[in-house]
Design a protein around this motif. Structure first.
Motif, PDB file in Angstrom:
ATOM      1  N   PRO A 151       0.718  -1.132   0.028  1.00 26.58           N
ATOM      2  CA  PRO A 151      -0.052   0.212   0.180  1.00 26.58           C
ATOM      3  C   PRO A 151       0.838   1.265   0.032  1.00 26.58           C
ATOM      4  O   PRO A 151       2.019   1.535   0.065  1.00 26.58           O
ATOM      5  CB  PRO A 151      -0.809  -0.112   1.145  1.00 26.58           C
ATOM      6  CG  PRO A 151       0.034  -1.010   2.276  1.00 26.58           C
ATOM      7  CD  PRO A 151       0.585  -2.024   1.153  1.00 26.58           C
ATOM      8  N   PRO A 152       0.101   2.325  -0.282  1.00 30.05           N
ATOM      9  CA  PRO A 152       0.863   3.672  -0.280  1.00 30.05           C
ATOM     10  C   PRO A 152       1.882   3.880   0.703  1.00 30.05           C
ATOM     11  O   PRO A 152       2.833   4.877   0.413  1.00 30.05           O
ATOM     12  CB  PRO A 152      -0.241   4.802  -0.437  1.00 30.05           C
ATOM     13  CG  PRO A 152      -1.264   3.873  -0.944  1.00 30.05           C
ATOM     14  CD  PRO A 152      -1.219   2.730  -0.239  1.00 30.05           C
ATOM     15  N   ARG A 398      -3.802  10.298  -6.440  1.00 33.45           N
ATOM     16  CA  ARG A 398      -3.694  11.653  -6.966  1.00 33.45           C
ATOM     17  C   ARG A 398      -4.363  11.880  -8.468  1.00 33.45           C
ATOM     18  O   ARG A 398      -4.962  12.774  -8.455  1.00 33.45           O
ATOM     19  CB  ARG A 398      -2.203  12.009  -6.798  1.00 33.45           C
ATOM     20  CG  ARG A 398      -1.512  11.963  -5.500  1.00 33.45           C
ATOM     21  CD  ARG A 398      -2.044  13.474  -5.102  1.00 33.45           C
ATOM     22  NE  ARG A 398      -1.358  13.666  -3.622  1.00 33.45           N
ATOM     23  CZ  ARG A 398      -1.729  14.441  -2.697  1.00 33.45           C
ATOM     24  NH1 ARG A 398      -2.561  15.425  -2.940  1.00 33.45           N
ATOM     25  NH2 ARG A 398      -0.901  14.835  -1.622  1.00 33.45           N
ATOM     26  N   TYR A 399      -4.200  10.835  -9.008  1.00 33.17           N
ATOM     27  CA  TYR A 399      -4.543  10.848 -10.695  1.00 33.17           C
ATOM     28  C   TYR A 399      -6.289  10.793 -10.414  1.00 33.17           C
ATOM     29  O   TYR A 399      -6.951  11.463 -11.057  1.00 33.17           O
ATOM     30  CB  TYR A 399      -4.152   9.704 -11.391  1.00 33.17           C
ATOM     31  CG  TYR A 399      -4.851   9.714 -12.596  1.00 33.17           C
ATOM     32  CD1 TYR A 399      -4.354  10.582 -13.684  1.00 33.17           C
ATOM     33  CD2 TYR A 399      -5.618   8.860 -12.969  1.00 33.17           C
ATOM     34  CE1 TYR A 399      -4.720  11.047 -14.893  1.00 33.17           C
ATOM     35  CE2 TYR A 399      -6.028   8.702 -14.436  1.00 33.17           C
ATOM     36  CZ  TYR A 399      -5.840   9.795 -15.512  1.00 33.17           C
ATOM     37  OH  TYR A 399      -5.979   9.864 -16.561  1.00 33.17           O
ATOM     38  N   LEU A 400      -6.679   9.822  -9.594  1.00 31.57           N
ATOM     39  CA  LEU A 400      -8.283   9.702  -9.595  1.00 31.57           C
ATOM     40  C   LEU A 400      -8.896  10.998  -8.879  1.00 31.57           C
ATOM     41  O   LEU A 400     -10.018  11.209  -9.209  1.00 31.57           O
ATOM     42  CB  LEU A 400      -8.720   8.354  -8.769  1.00 31.57           C
ATOM     43  CG  LEU A 400      -8.262   6.935  -9.244  1.00 31.57           C
ATOM     44  CD1 LEU A 400      -8.494   6.086  -8.341  1.00 31.57           C
ATOM     45  CD2 LEU A 400      -8.988   6.769 -10.638  1.00 31.57           C
ATOM     46  N   THR A 407     -11.528  11.649  -2.755  1.00 23.63           N
ATOM     47  CA  THR A 407     -11.322  13.082  -2.110  1.00 23.63           C
ATOM     48  C   THR A 407     -10.250  12.363  -1.262  1.00 23.63           C
ATOM     49  O   THR A 407     -10.390  11.526  -0.441  1.00 23.63           O
ATOM     50  CB  THR A 407     -12.365  13.402  -1.275  1.00 23.63           C
ATOM     51  OG1 THR A 407     -13.593  13.753  -2.424  1.00 23.63           O
ATOM     52  CG2 THR A 407     -12.233  14.417  -0.614  1.00 23.63           C
ATOM     53  N   LEU A 408      -9.070  13.048  -1.123  1.00 21.54           N
ATOM     54  CA  LEU A 408      -8.068  13.086  -0.201  1.00 21.54           C
ATOM     55  C   LEU A 408      -7.686  14.167   1.017  1.00 21.54           C
ATOM     56  O   LEU A 408      -8.255  15.523   0.549  1.00 21.54           O
ATOM     57  CB  LEU A 408      -6.513  13.117  -0.931  1.00 21.54           C
ATOM     58  CG  LEU A 408      -6.638  12.126  -2.094  1.00 21.54           C
ATOM     59  CD1 LEU A 408      -5.319  12.048  -2.793  1.00 21.54           C
ATOM     60  CD2 LEU A 408      -6.834  10.609  -1.679  1.00 21.54           C
ATOM     61  N   GLY A 514       3.426  15.602  -4.851  1.00 23.77           N
ATOM     62  CA  GLY A 514       1.907  15.566  -5.092  1.00 23.77           C
ATOM     63  C   GLY A 514       1.559  15.218  -6.375  1.00 23.77           C
ATOM     64  O   GLY A 514       0.359  15.196  -7.017  1.00 23.77           O
ATOM     65  N   ASP A 515       2.677  15.039  -7.490  1.00 20.83           N
ATOM     66  CA  ASP A 515       2.428  14.545  -8.663  1.00 20.83           C
ATOM     67  C   ASP A 515       1.780  13.148  -8.669  1.00 20.83           C
ATOM     68  O   ASP A 515       1.888  12.318  -8.056  1.00 20.83           O
ATOM     69  CB  ASP A 515       3.762  14.333  -9.446  1.00 20.83           C
ATOM     70  CG  ASP A 515       4.543  16.016  -9.507  1.00 20.83           C
ATOM     71  OD1 ASP A 515       3.925  16.668  -9.802  1.00 20.83           O
ATOM     72  OD2 ASP A 515       5.887  15.584  -9.384  1.00 20.83           O
ATOM     73  N   ASP A 516       0.795  13.058  -9.845  1.00 20.29           N
ATOM     74  CA  ASP A 516       0.191  11.820 -10.073  1.00 20.29           C
ATOM     75  C   ASP A 516       0.998  10.822 -10.709  1.00 20.29           C
ATOM     76  O   ASP A 516       0.858   9.577 -11.024  1.00 20.29           O
ATOM     77  CB  ASP A 516      -1.131  11.885 -10.576  1.00 20.29           C
ATOM     78  CG  ASP A 516      -1.143  12.421 -11.941  1.00 20.29           C
ATOM     79  OD1 ASP A 516      -1.046  11.787 -13.021  1.00 20.29           O
ATOM     80  OD2 ASP A 516      -1.166  13.776 -12.026  1.00 20.29           O
ATOM     81  N   ILE A 517       2.057  11.294 -11.581  1.00 22.74           N
ATOM     82  CA  ILE A 517       2.981  10.499 -12.187  1.00 22.74           C
ATOM     83  C   ILE A 517       4.303  11.238 -12.677  1.00 22.74           C
ATOM     84  O   ILE A 517       4.308  12.728 -12.790  1.00 22.74           O
ATOM     85  CB  ILE A 517       2.429  10.131 -13.571  1.00 22.74           C
ATOM     86  CG1 ILE A 517       3.155   9.119 -14.387  1.00 22.74           C
ATOM     87  CG2 ILE A 517       2.262  11.639 -14.643  1.00 22.74           C
ATOM     88  CD1 ILE A 517       2.586   8.602 -15.579  1.00 22.74           C
TER      89      ILE A 517
END
Length: 602
Positions: A151-152, A398-400, A407-408, A514-517
């Protein structure tokens, strides 16, 4: 009595196996190629050990065999390989095999591999380095901007080993303390002998050390600990206060095996068992030789138990998973493979040498098995997956979030009550669940919105891209609704509503930015998140199977480009066939092309 030994090796990959064997440094594995049969195995999603070793041993696809990390399916209910054996009076011994396979009596389980974040109940003291140079060891480390793994909160992809702690001085002498995981701590006093060598003392026990060597094992029973420990002196210069000593992992003797008497027999005959070593397999480490020795001795320990349990205790199946090769891939392949963004031709040889040495460790154990196995035994050298270099990190949450699907909070953690979808920590990070009302505890998606949410997710995954050398490159290689994922082994109540896999070179993780990729920040290689067919010119995500001995065809190699690969569920069906069992309840097929004519006709 027919017997099968499965010497499983985490991450063993065919391109490296062939290359090192061709160099002549793996003579015993070369014997398997020349006098046995070999093929590649297609992993399931996720291409990591827990899913694929479970399906390998069960003979059933993830939809039947895999509930989640550390959650064994019911053997009798699924009628898997272990159930077939039990019903026919045969027993299996699983030694350091993933705990997600239940080896209940009459089967035997020893030190199941612990894949959870919580402390392993059988670990009394972690493998540790003790140093007078703690500031140098810990003070100059660069804070990583990324965590890779699932997991993350995990950092699996880095394969970090034991930490360093200070050797403290008391009354003019150094003290080395083992801090107990589940019991008392122990403190040793470090002295210098007349020959200027280090010596550790605790109570009336004295343990002599030699620089550059592991000590003998010291029983700790007289000190209230049910285990044994040993030490490796890396540096010893008391005059300059320059001392470093590695300490082995200490595991308990009682409670480590499902059958206490049989477990004690193995420990008394072959010495203590440990699952982890102190230093990771990398040329950047000071005491790599200590790890190679620990890995070699553990591997030989496993080989010895394979012979003992199959020949003296009538177990029809013995299986393990050794992990040194996989660790070397994670730490070294990213600097050896030209596909990697971190490849440096001038430095590649040093990293290649480490992987080669780890494969040599394996070859020694295979030689032991070849020398001692009898004519009724079939040996399978197998792996669950391979590895390919990392290039890009992907943060799925982050991408979703960008697409309004989750929601984060301010720390990047999921707020389930405000999210349309989510992923489960124990499902490998490649299954997305709709947060459905009436099904999920904090469900917010109405039943009539289920299909629309799934469509949103599929559209988002299909458009996740990064610019790579001036061209758009997809982060996701495939994404399927659960109804469509039956073709890749997913069904039942545990599977996600959407199953997907990342493209070759993409790895799950989180970034402080905080980048999603984004590009990965350090070299490495991975397997779990990437599509099972990912490969480069020198690396592959496919698993491996080399078979030798009773019932096996000689000198055969299955070319997957012409005939397709065998699947991860096929070895269990083949084992059942070799043992004379009906495999109708298994999902796999017998690998007849690997068998001798006589064995095929059974």
């Amino acid at each position: 009595m027919r017997k099968v030994i499965v010497f499983g090796v985490d991450g063993l990959t065919m391109p490296l196996l062939k290359r090192y064997a061709a160099e002549g440094v793996l003579p015993h594995i070369q014997t398997l190629f020349q006098q046995g049969a070999a093929c590649e195995l297609l992993p399931f999603i996720s291409a990591w050990g827990d899913v694929n070793w479970v399906t390998f041993m069960a003979g059933q696809a993830p939809g039947t065999a895999w509930i989640g990390q550390g959650q064994p399916a019911d053997n009798a209910a699924t009628a898997n390989l272990l159930a077939l054996m039990q019903n026919n009076g045969l027993r299996a011994s699983l030694v350091h095999f993933p705990e997600t396979v239940a080896a209940d009596s009459p089967h035997f389980s020893f030190a199941p591999y612990w894949g959870r974040a919580a402390a392993w109940p059988s670990e009394l003291f972690k493998a540790m380095g003790h140093t007078t140079r703690l500031e140098q060891r810990t003070g100059n480390k660069t804070l990583r901007q990324q965590k890779l793994g699932w997991p993350p909160s995990s950092s699996l992809a880095y394969h970090e080993k034991g930490a360093w702690q200070a050797l403290e001085q008391h009354g003019g002498k150094h003290r080395l303390t083992l801090h107990g995981q589940q019991g008392p701590s122990l403190t040793f006093t470090l002295a210098e002998t007349a020959s200027h060598q280090p010596e550790l003392q605790i109570g009336g026990d004295k343990l002599a050390l030699q620089v550059g060597e592991w000590s003998r094992w010291l029983p700790l029973n007289d000190h209230g600990v049910d285990g044994r420990v040993r030490f490796f002196a890396g540096r010893f210069d008391p005059a300059d206060n320059d001392i470093e000593i590695l300490q082995s992992q200490v595991t308990r003797q009682n409670g480590i095996a499902s059958d206490a008497a049989l477990g004690n027999e193995l420990l008394e005959a072959f010495g203590p068992f440990y699952s982890k070593w102190v230093v990771k397999a990398s040329p950047n480490e000071d005491y790599l030789q200590a790890t190679l020795q620990e890995g070699d001795e553990q591997s030989l320990w496993l080989s010895e138990t394979a012979i003992r349990l199959t020949q003296k205790h009538d177990f029809s199946l013995w299986a393990t998973v050794h992990r040194l090769a996989d660790e070397s891939h994670h730490n070294c392949l990213g600097q050896v493979d030209p596909q990697s963004p971190f490849y440096d031709a001038e430095k590649a040889a040093a990293f290649d040498d480490v992987m080669r040495d780890c494969y040599r460790v394996l070859d020694t154990s295979i030689g032991k098995l070849l020398a001692d196995m009898d004519e009724e035994t079939t040996l399978m050298l197998a792996s669950d997956h391979g590895a390919v270099p990392n290039e890009y990190m992907c943060d799925i949450y982050r991408y979703l979030q960008k697409h309004g699907l989750v929601t984060l909070d301010d720390h990047g953690d999921l707020l389930p009550a405000q999210s349309k979808v989510f992923l489960k920590d124990d499902r490998g990070g490649l299954e997305i669940f709709v947060n459905l009302q009436g099904r999920e505890p904090q469900g917010i998606v109405a039943a009539d919105e289920f299909e629309a949410v799934c469509a949103e997710v599929l559209l988002a995954l299909g458009s996740w891209q990064v610019q790579h050398k001036g061209r758009a490159r997809n982060a996701v290689s495939l994404a399927l609704l659960k109804a469509d994922a039956v073709g890749i082994g997913f069904w039942g109540p545990c599977a996600g509503d959407i199953v997907f896999a990342y493209n070759a070179g993409f790895v799950w993780g989180t970034s402080r930015s905080g980048d999603d990729i984004c590009a990965v920040e350090v070299p490495g290689a991975n397997h779990g998140p990437q599509k099972p067919t990912a490969e480069t010119h020198i690396a592959s995500n496919y698993g491996v199977l080399l078979a030798y001995g009773s019932g096996i065809r000689q000198g055969y190699y299955r070319d997957r480009h012409l005939k397709g690969p065998h699947r991860m569920v096929d070895p269990a069906a083949t084992i059942a066939h070799l043992l004379g069992l009906d495999h109708a309840t298994l999902d796999g097929n017998v690998m007849y092309d690997l068998l001798s004519p006589a064995a095929s006709a059974r």
